[in-house]
Design an enzyme around this catalytic site. Structure first.
Site, PDB file in Angstrom:
ATOM      1  CG  ASP A  87      -2.036   2.814   6.342  1.00 23.90           C
ATOM      2  OD1 ASP A  87      -2.236   2.437   5.170  1.00 23.90           O
ATOM      3  OD2 ASP A  87      -2.454   3.887   6.794  1.00 23.90           O
ATOM      4  CG  ASP A 107      -1.819   7.714  -0.168  1.00 21.38           C
ATOM      5  OD1 ASP A 107      -0.857   8.482  -0.342  1.00 21.38           O
ATOM      6  OD2 ASP A 107      -2.710   7.533  -1.027  1.00 21.38           O
ATOM      7  CG  ASP A 135      -1.597   1.242   1.531  1.00 20.54           C
ATOM      8  OD1 ASP A 135      -2.259   1.733   0.597  1.00 20.54           O
ATOM      9  OD2 ASP A 135      -1.511   1.754   2.667  1.00 20.54           O
TER      10      ASP A 135
HETATM   11 MG   LIG Z   1      -2.846   3.273   3.352  1.00 16.08          MG
END
Ligand SMILES: [Mg+2]
Length: 261
Positions: free
Chosen positions: A215, A17, A15
């Site tokens: 995240d 961001d 991932d």
């Molecule tokens: Mg993310």
């Protein structure tokens, strides 16, 4: 799966961001970890839920930070036109979002309907919209309430920025339209399966031989788990409650050690 099993994982999907980068800054050790994985012959790919950029645009930003794109850099924009076509055929689409979203819908073979003509729309495509106005919000809500399916890149509530700041994400705008229209969205990006499947195909790996590192529990961890992949939650601030990930790391150095590179 425990931490040591990551040493046998042959590919990693990252991932972006809040994971590889936040805003315009790479996370500590992320560049080194990605380079070490690629040097060791491990497959690497990226899936971001970005609703305003194509994979090529994101790959350019990665390259500017010294990170190679690996086997794939994917965003929901790659497949949103195709998703609409598969589900609803060639459509008249009201696009409320970035110009890149409208362009990718158009490239999918659809007619893009102007905001004032929202009553003609048979589908609404809604992404993060830095030019959002009450008029645009109203058009999306009215078209969706009138029965046009609401197709969205993601439902992530926040876009994380540097220093713990954030902007409202695509999901915040989607929530407003859903509340007004009384509908639920069709999600194109994570946690839905298609982008995970494409990344695995580009890496030429079966799901169990690859791990997703991200995240977001709802988008990254849940989606990857359903796709049959290993899951690594990147939680730099620690203090993660029941998360369902196979492994939790606080740093990219920790991930690198677990991966054996
Ligand atoms: Mg993310």
């Amino acid at each position: 799966v425990t931490g040591p099993a990551l040493a046998r994982v042959r590919g990693f999907v990252f991932d972006l961001d809040g994971c590889v980068w936040t805003g315009h800054v790479l996370s500590p050790g992320a560049g080194e970890c990605l380079a070490a994985l690629q040097r060791a012959g491990r497959r690497v790919a990226f899936i971001t839920n970005n609703s305003r950029e194509t994979g090529a645009g994101v790959a350019e930003r990665l390259a500017a930070l010294g990170v190679g794109g690996g086997d794939a850099v994917l965003t929901p924009l790659e497949i949103i036109g195709e998703t609409i076509r598969e589900r609803y055929g060639a459509s008249r689409v009201l696009v409320v979002g970035a110009p890149e979203l409208a362009e990718m819908v158009r490239r999918g073979g659809h007619e893009v309907v102007a905001v004032k003509d929202h009553a003609r729309a048979t589908v609404v495509a809604l992404g993060n919209d830095f030019d959002l106005t009450y008029e645009r919000l109203t058009a999306a809500a009215r078209a969706a309430a009138a029965g046009a399916p609401l197709v969205v890149p993601n439902v992530d509530p926040r876009l994380p920025l540097e220093n713990g700041d954030f902007m409202p994400g695509c999901g915040a705008i989607v929530a407003a339209v859903c509340a007004a229209a009384g509908v639920r969205p069709v999600v194109v990006g994570k946690p839905e399966a298609p982008l995970f499947r494409i990344a695995l195909a580009r890496m030429r790996l079966p799901p169990h031989a690859a791990a997703m590192v991200g995240d977001s529990v709802p988008s990254d961890i849940e989606g990857a788990r359903r796709a049959g992949m290993r899951t690594v939650l990147y939680a730099p601030d620690g203090g993660v409650p029941a998360h369902g990930a196979d492994v939790v790391v606080r740093t990219f150095d920790e991930l690198r050690a677990l991966a054996g590179v």
